[in-house]
Design an enzyme around this catalytic site. Sequence first.
Site, mmCIF file in Angstrom:
data_model
loop_
_atom_site.group_PDB
_atom_site.id
_atom_site.type_symbol
_atom_site.label_atom_id
_atom_site.label_comp_id
_atom_site.label_asym_id
_atom_site.label_seq_id
_atom_site.Cartn_x
_atom_site.Cartn_y
_atom_site.Cartn_z
ATOM 1 N N ARG A 303 0.854 -1.187 0.000
ATOM 2 C CA ARG A 303 0.000 0.000 0.000
ATOM 3 C C ARG A 303 0.891 1.237 0.000
ATOM 4 O O ARG A 303 1.720 1.401 0.905
ATOM 5 C CB ARG A 303 -0.905 0.018 1.246
ATOM 6 N N GLU A 305 1.034 4.035 1.201
ATOM 7 C CA GLU A 305 0.484 4.902 2.251
ATOM 8 C C GLU A 305 1.345 6.136 2.449
ATOM 9 O O GLU A 305 2.568 6.048 2.550
ATOM 10 C CB GLU A 305 0.429 4.124 3.584
ATOM 11 N N HIS A 312 0.294 2.141 10.378
ATOM 12 C CA HIS A 312 0.325 2.005 8.924
ATOM 13 C C HIS A 312 1.702 1.578 8.418
ATOM 14 O O HIS A 312 2.729 2.103 8.857
ATOM 15 C CB HIS A 312 -0.069 3.320 8.238
ATOM 16 N N GLU A 454 -9.160 -1.030 14.345
ATOM 17 C CA GLU A 454 -9.606 -1.930 13.271
ATOM 18 C C GLU A 454 -8.452 -2.805 12.798
ATOM 19 O O GLU A 454 -7.343 -2.330 12.578
ATOM 20 C CB GLU A 454 -10.139 -1.080 12.117
ATOM 21 N N SER A 457 -11.059 -5.977 7.385
ATOM 22 C CA SER A 457 -12.241 -5.622 6.607
ATOM 23 C C SER A 457 -12.704 -6.853 5.845
ATOM 24 O O SER A 457 -11.877 -7.623 5.349
ATOM 25 C CB SER A 457 -11.926 -4.504 5.612
ATOM 26 N N ARG A 505 -0.601 -6.101 12.438
ATOM 27 C CA ARG A 505 -1.550 -5.363 13.268
ATOM 28 C C ARG A 505 -2.205 -6.269 14.303
ATOM 29 O O ARG A 505 -2.443 -5.863 15.443
ATOM 30 C CB ARG A 505 -2.614 -4.685 12.399
#
Length: 531
Positions: A303, A305, A312, A454, A457, A505
């Site tokens: 990603r 980011e 992140h 979180e 997903s 994470r």
Amino acid sequence: MVGSEVLEESGEKMSKKEAKKRAAKLEKLLRKEEREEATSSSLSVEEDESFSSNYGDVTTNELQSAVEGKELTDVSNLVEEIVGSEVSIRGRVHKNRLVGTKLFVILRESGFTVQCVVEETRVGANMIKFVKQLSRESVVELIGVVSHPKKPLTGTTQQVEIHVRKMYCLSRSLLNLPLVVEDAARSESDIEKSGKDGKPAARVLQDTRLNNRVLDIRTPANQAIFRIQCQVQIAFREFLLSKGFLEIHTPKLMAGSSEGGSAVFRLDYKGQPACLAQSPQLHKQMAICADMRRVFEVGPVFRAEDSFTHRHLCEFVGLDVEMEIRMHYSEIMDLVGELFPFIFTKIEERCPKELESVRKQYPFQSLKFLPQTLRLTFAEGIQMLKEAGEEVDPLGDLNTESERKLGQLVLEKYKTEFYMLHRYPSAVRPFYTMPYENDSNYSNSFDVFIRGEEIMSGAQRIHDPELLEKRARECCIDVKTISTYIDAFRYGAPPHGGFGVGLERVVMLLCALNNIRKTSLFPRDSQRLTP
């Protein structure tokens, strides 16, 4: 006669004859002492020569003959049950301390430490000198007898000590290291205590750790973190394989982005525009269309980011699942509700020592979770936040502060730090997410949270090619770049869905760590590309 008399130290007079006798006697005693010293020196030389083959710098080939063919014993296996046994062990010099004629050396191997005692009366003075000058982090191998210490040990993980007979150095470390592992292993409370004693508190900063990651990873806590991470992957695979899932491996070079948006690494692929996969999303769905029914993958995710935050990364390990839906998309949430409590339980069972090592440097409480995973709708979560006085957009995504606040409210009300929030607004989900049939503002999707953050997903996917193409255009994705993906649904596709979670994470939040870089072996973020 006065001329024939001398004075003694006491002041009494002595004749010349008596003085000569006294001098001859002293000379005789002196010669005797010299002879004894010469004999003692000769014995010492012979003694050191007899010990000379028991220590030194050696190559791997020389070591084979020096250690008498003994098999190595792991430091973690040095326990009271083998007291009296002679063992061969390998490790790093953590530190040493000379007390009289005894040298106490702490040897470290993969986060486990043991006290080794080198006694001059047993090994000779020269071996003591050799061992004492070994630099920290040097790799040594030794032979010795496992013994009970005279007093309980507080500075080592093992509660036995080794009385050393032989010690060889395989690889010497630099004398001046960019960081000292002992300092890098200190907890905040240890640093504060050292400061109170008037000594400078050794605090190793994050950039110093990451710039010298090979040294930093040697701390007991870091060794434990990556063993826990390994067990999370094992439990993930174990559970899914038991449920009939197949592990697959999808390509990481893509013609188009797999998630949409700007967070994509673009590159030239033999003259063609390409990018690194933001997830295995498209290909794991294609696997379902190929009748694989239930698949999962453990692999890198990229990603681009720009966010430089505690959670992140630009590259991380993704744990991805995709499955055929029989009746309702809640089947995916049912799987998640079983999978993660299984993982949490297995970590508690399989990693008690590792969890304790992490807690010693980074104290934390075990994760609170329910046997039946709590499931709330996104609207219910929004309502809880509003009742607590928070201003939130009912059709927008939750920011970090709102996630944490909701986590606190859920813990207070439901006594759990692990829960799901489902039926998210369509506007904040990827283009391939299936809209909720009763209200297109929402979708058949969910997020999962640990300790108010979180981690995952998931959703039901669109399996209708026309709707999929329409949604891709709405998300500004060039349909041509994903045409093979959309075509896969033109050959007939079953209802399906899945989820993706970042391994780093999960471990970060399971161990309540404050930064995801602690759980990434060699982190890649928006500012770091080395080591």
